[in-house]
Design a protein around this motif. Structure first.
Motif, PDB file in Angstrom:
ATOM      1  N   UNK A   1      40.640  35.300  94.001  1.00  0.00           N
ATOM      2  CA  UNK A   1      41.087  34.005  94.502  1.00  0.00           C
ATOM      3  C   UNK A   1      42.603  33.843  94.389  1.00  0.00           C
ATOM      4  N   UNK A   2      43.205  34.485  93.405  1.00  0.00           N
ATOM      5  CA  UNK A   2      44.645  34.344  93.172  1.00  0.00           C
ATOM      6  C   UNK A   2      45.509  35.242  94.059  1.00  0.00           C
ATOM      7  N   UNK A   3      44.901  36.031  94.921  1.00  0.00           N
ATOM      8  CA  UNK A   3      45.641  36.848  95.890  1.00  0.00           C
ATOM      9  C   UNK A   3      46.181  35.882  96.943  1.00  0.00           C
ATOM     10  N   UNK A   4      47.474  35.666  96.959  1.00  0.00           N
ATOM     11  CA  UNK A   4      48.072  34.666  97.842  1.00  0.00           C
ATOM     12  C   UNK A   4      49.263  35.237  98.593  1.00  0.00           C
ATOM     13  N   UNK A   5      49.635  34.501  99.610  1.00  0.00           N
ATOM     14  CA  UNK A   5      50.855  34.832 100.334  1.00  0.00           C
ATOM     15  C   UNK A   5      51.817  33.671 100.143  1.00  0.00           C
ATOM     16  N   UNK A   6      53.076  33.995 100.006  1.00  0.00           N
ATOM     17  CA  UNK A   6      54.099  32.975  99.797  1.00  0.00           C
ATOM     18  C   UNK A   6      54.993  32.960 101.028  1.00  0.00           C
ATOM     19  N   UNK A   7      55.034  31.813 101.681  1.00  0.00           N
ATOM     20  CA  UNK A   7      55.864  31.653 102.875  1.00  0.00           C
ATOM     21  C   UNK A   7      57.255  31.197 102.431  1.00  0.00           C
TER      22      UNK A   7
ATOM     23  N   UNK B   1      39.481  34.966 104.496  1.00  0.00           N
ATOM     24  CA  UNK B   1      38.485  36.007 104.232  1.00  0.00           C
ATOM     25  C   UNK B   1      38.712  37.218 105.147  1.00  0.00           C
ATOM     26  N   UNK B   2      39.043  36.947 106.422  1.00  0.00           N
ATOM     27  CA  UNK B   2      39.298  38.031 107.378  1.00  0.00           C
ATOM     28  C   UNK B   2      40.480  38.894 106.922  1.00  0.00           C
ATOM     29  N   UNK B   3      41.572  38.276 106.520  1.00  0.00           N
ATOM     30  CA  UNK B   3      42.746  39.037 106.082  1.00  0.00           C
ATOM     31  C   UNK B   3      42.469  39.767 104.764  1.00  0.00           C
ATOM     32  N   UNK B   4      41.646  39.198 103.921  1.00  0.00           N
ATOM     33  CA  UNK B   4      41.275  39.871 102.669  1.00  0.00           C
ATOM     34  C   UNK B   4      40.481  41.145 102.963  1.00  0.00           C
ATOM     35  N   UNK B   5      39.562  41.035 103.931  1.00  0.00           N
ATOM     36  CA  UNK B   5      38.779  42.215 104.315  1.00  0.00           C
ATOM     37  C   UNK B   5      39.697  43.300 104.863  1.00  0.00           C
TER      38      UNK B   5
ATOM     39  N   UNK C   1      48.693  41.865 109.145  1.00  0.00           N
ATOM     40  CA  UNK C   1      48.639  40.417 109.310  1.00  0.00           C
ATOM     41  C   UNK C   1      49.766  39.707 108.576  1.00  0.00           C
ATOM     42  N   UNK C   2      50.384  40.375 107.633  1.00  0.00           N
ATOM     43  CA  UNK C   2      51.444  39.748 106.832  1.00  0.00           C
ATOM     44  C   UNK C   2      52.700  39.544 107.680  1.00  0.00           C
ATOM     45  N   UNK C   3      53.235  38.340 107.643  1.00  0.00           N
ATOM     46  CA  UNK C   3      54.426  38.013 108.414  1.00  0.00           C
ATOM     47  C   UNK C   3      55.689  38.408 107.649  1.00  0.00           C
ATOM     48  N   UNK C   4      56.780  38.604 108.395  1.00  0.00           N
ATOM     49  CA  UNK C   4      58.056  38.969 107.772  1.00  0.00           C
ATOM     50  C   UNK C   4      58.574  37.881 106.830  1.00  0.00           C
TER      51      UNK C   4
END
Length: 135
Positions: A10-16, A30-34, A43-46
């Motif tokens: 759950x703590x896997x996050x992205x910081x914008x 869930x899709x990006x986690x898979x 899927x990760x943005x710059x």
């Protein structure tokens, strides 16, 4: 057995990161986690970095002896982090509070268990003493 990796935590996050210096933690779907679990981080943005919300690792700090993909999908962090299974829609602060509450509950149950063990040993000791005393 189910492998506890960052991609399923759950703590896997992205910081914008905004241009004005502000940053916001965002949920990873869930899709990006898979996709991350299979090694696909396209899927990760710059303007984003990925990290453990609890501070175990952070892409912004770097990975001295491993890679981003190794951190996310290969390392089995069993009992070496704050792992909690991903629950869609739950806020990070709520997950932290639930985890802290579970830890307190576990500690309280352990105290009760030790008290019961102590009482049991005391009773057994008294019974042995009564049976071994000569009248």
């Amino acid at each position: 057995m189910f492998k506890k990796t960052c991609a399923t935590c759950h703590y896997f996050t992205r910081v914008h990161h905004q241009e004005n210096g502000n940053h916001y933690s965002l949920e990873i779907s869930r899709e990006f986690r898979k996709r991350a679990a299979t090694g696909d981080l396209s899927w990760q943005r710059d303007s984003e970095s990925i990290c453990c919300h609890r501070g175990v690792w952070d892409e912004g700090v770097g990975f001295p002896e491993s890679s981003k993909l190794e951190q996310v999908r290969k390392l089995n962090r069993r009992n070496k982090c704050y792992y909690i299974p991903y629950q869609p829609g739950m806020l990070l602060s709520a997950a932290e509070k639930l985890q802290d509450a579970r830890l307190l509950q576990t500690r309280e149950l352990q105290k009760i268990r030790f008290a019961v063990y102590g009482l049991t040993l005391t009773i057994v000791g008294l019974i042995v003493k009564l049976l071994t005393e000569k009248p």
